[in-house]
Design a protein around this motif. Structure first.
Motif, PDB file in Angstrom:
ATOM      1  N   LEU A  72       0.917  -1.213  -0.217  1.00 38.51           N
ATOM      2  CA  LEU A  72       0.199  -0.109   0.024  1.00 38.51           C
ATOM      3  C   LEU A  72       0.834   1.305  -0.135  1.00 38.51           C
ATOM      4  O   LEU A  72       0.560   2.290  -0.726  1.00 38.51           O
ATOM      5  CB  LEU A  72      -0.934   0.025   1.077  1.00 38.51           C
ATOM      6  N   ASN A  73       1.967   1.312   0.627  1.00 41.21           N
ATOM      7  CA  ASN A  73       2.840   2.272   0.803  1.00 41.21           C
ATOM      8  C   ASN A  73       3.513   2.701  -0.663  1.00 41.21           C
ATOM      9  O   ASN A  73       3.648   3.702  -1.015  1.00 41.21           O
ATOM     10  CB  ASN A  73       4.079   2.267   1.820  1.00 41.21           C
ATOM     11  N   SER A  74       3.950   1.372  -1.268  1.00 44.72           N
ATOM     12  CA  SER A  74       4.418   1.684  -2.567  1.00 44.72           C
ATOM     13  C   SER A  74       3.379   2.251  -3.620  1.00 44.72           C
ATOM     14  O   SER A  74       3.885   3.169  -4.290  1.00 44.72           O
ATOM     15  CB  SER A  74       5.008   0.247  -3.244  1.00 44.72           C
ATOM     16  N   LEU A  75       2.085   1.678  -3.501  1.00 44.06           N
ATOM     17  CA  LEU A  75       0.922   2.619  -4.231  1.00 44.06           C
ATOM     18  C   LEU A  75       0.627   3.832  -3.977  1.00 44.06           C
ATOM     19  O   LEU A  75       0.297   4.639  -4.941  1.00 44.06           O
ATOM     20  CB  LEU A  75      -0.296   1.615  -4.179  1.00 44.06           C
ATOM     21  N   LYS A  76       1.001   4.124  -2.840  1.00 46.56           N
ATOM     22  CA  LYS A  76       0.749   5.603  -2.316  1.00 46.56           C
ATOM     23  C   LYS A  76       1.769   6.473  -2.730  1.00 46.56           C
ATOM     24  O   LYS A  76       1.431   7.541  -3.514  1.00 46.56           O
ATOM     25  CB  LYS A  76       0.901   5.866  -0.862  1.00 46.56           C
ATOM     26  N   ASP A  77       3.137   6.126  -2.964  1.00 47.56           N
ATOM     27  CA  ASP A  77       4.243   6.410  -3.648  1.00 47.56           C
ATOM     28  C   ASP A  77       4.013   6.822  -5.133  1.00 47.56           C
ATOM     29  O   ASP A  77       4.393   7.986  -5.500  1.00 47.56           O
ATOM     30  CB  ASP A  77       5.584   6.000  -3.330  1.00 47.56           C
ATOM     31  N   LEU A  78       3.485   5.953  -5.727  1.00 47.31           N
ATOM     32  CA  LEU A  78       3.281   5.938  -7.136  1.00 47.31           C
ATOM     33  C   LEU A  78       2.146   6.930  -7.234  1.00 47.31           C
ATOM     34  O   LEU A  78       2.240   7.647  -8.318  1.00 47.31           O
ATOM     35  CB  LEU A  78       2.748   4.329  -7.521  1.00 47.31           C
ATOM     36  N   GLY A  79       0.923   6.894  -6.546  1.00 47.23           N
ATOM     37  CA  GLY A  79       0.080   8.113  -6.642  1.00 47.23           C
ATOM     38  C   GLY A  79       0.582   9.136  -6.605  1.00 47.23           C
ATOM     39  O   GLY A  79       0.082  10.177  -7.143  1.00 47.23           O
TER      40      GLY A  79
ATOM     41  N   LYS B 244       7.842   0.200 -14.320  1.00 45.46           N
ATOM     42  CA  LYS B 244       8.597  -1.052 -14.298  1.00 45.46           C
ATOM     43  C   LYS B 244       9.217  -1.303 -12.736  1.00 45.46           C
ATOM     44  O   LYS B 244       9.362  -2.499 -12.370  1.00 45.46           O
ATOM     45  CB  LYS B 244       9.868  -0.671 -15.241  1.00 45.46           C
ATOM     46  N   ARG B 245       9.570  -0.418 -12.070  1.00 39.91           N
ATOM     47  CA  ARG B 245       9.975  -0.478 -10.829  1.00 39.91           C
ATOM     48  C   ARG B 245       9.021  -1.063  -9.833  1.00 39.91           C
ATOM     49  O   ARG B 245       9.193  -1.883  -9.008  1.00 39.91           O
ATOM     50  CB  ARG B 245      10.288   0.983 -10.393  1.00 39.91           C
ATOM     51  N   GLN B 246       7.701  -0.849 -10.062  1.00 38.46           N
ATOM     52  CA  GLN B 246       6.686  -1.255  -9.436  1.00 38.46           C
ATOM     53  C   GLN B 246       6.340  -2.842  -9.727  1.00 38.46           C
ATOM     54  O   GLN B 246       5.881  -3.485  -8.802  1.00 38.46           O
ATOM     55  CB  GLN B 246       5.370  -0.656  -9.673  1.00 38.46           C
ATOM     56  N   SER B 247       6.579  -3.339 -10.946  1.00 42.28           N
ATOM     57  CA  SER B 247       6.277  -4.478 -11.305  1.00 42.28           C
ATOM     58  C   SER B 247       6.996  -5.489 -10.691  1.00 42.28           C
ATOM     59  O   SER B 247       8.282  -5.482 -10.289  1.00 42.28           O
ATOM     60  CB  SER B 247       6.375  -4.656 -12.921  1.00 42.28           C
TER      61      SER B 247
END
Length: 109
Positions: free
Chosen positions: A13-20, A106-109
Motif C-alpha cells: 500500500l505504501n508503494s502504491l501511495k508513492d506511485l499515486g 517497471k520498478r513497481q512490477s
C-alpha cells in the motif's frame, strides 16, 4: 488473517501511495505546462494581430508599403518560430513525464 502478511500488505500500500503521489505531481506539472502553452499561444497571436494592424496602417500610404511588407515578414517569421518553440516545450514535457512513469511502472512490477 496471518500477522506475517500484514507488513507485506502495508509495504504494498505504501508503494502504491508513492506511485499515486508521483502521478499527481506529474499531472500538476503537465497542467502547468499546458497553461504556459496556452499563455504563449495567446501572446503570440496577440502580437501577430498587433503587427498586422500596424502593417495595415503602414500600407495605407504608398510610401509605407515597403515597411508594411517588412513588418509582416518579420512578425510572421517570429510568430511561427514562437509557436514551434511552444509546441516543442510541451512535447518535451510530455515525453519526460512518459519516461518517468514508464520507469515507475517497471520498478513497481
Amino acid at each position: 488473517m496471518d500477522k506475517a502478511t500484514v507488513p507485506a500488505q502495508v509495504a504494498g500500500l505504501n508503494s502504491l501511495k508513492d506511485l499515486g503521489l508521483q502521478i499527481r505531481n506529474s499531472l500538476v506539472n503537465l497542467a502547468n505546462g499546458l497553461d504556459s502553452f496556452w499563455t504563449q499561444i495567446h501572446g503570440t497571436l496577440a502580437g501577430l494581430s498587433i503587427a498586422v494592424a500596424a502593417a495595415a496602417v503602414s500600407a495605407i500610404s504608398v510610401v509605407g508599403l515597403p515597411a508594411a511588407i517588412v513588418i509582416l515578414v518579420g512578425v510572421i517569421g517570429a510568430g511561427v518560430a514562437s509557436i514551434f518553440t511552444t509546441i516543442s516545450a510541451v512535447d518535451s514535457l510530455t515525453n519526460s513525464i512518459g519516461v518517468a512513469h514508464s520507469a515507475d511502472w517497471k520498478r513497481q512490477s
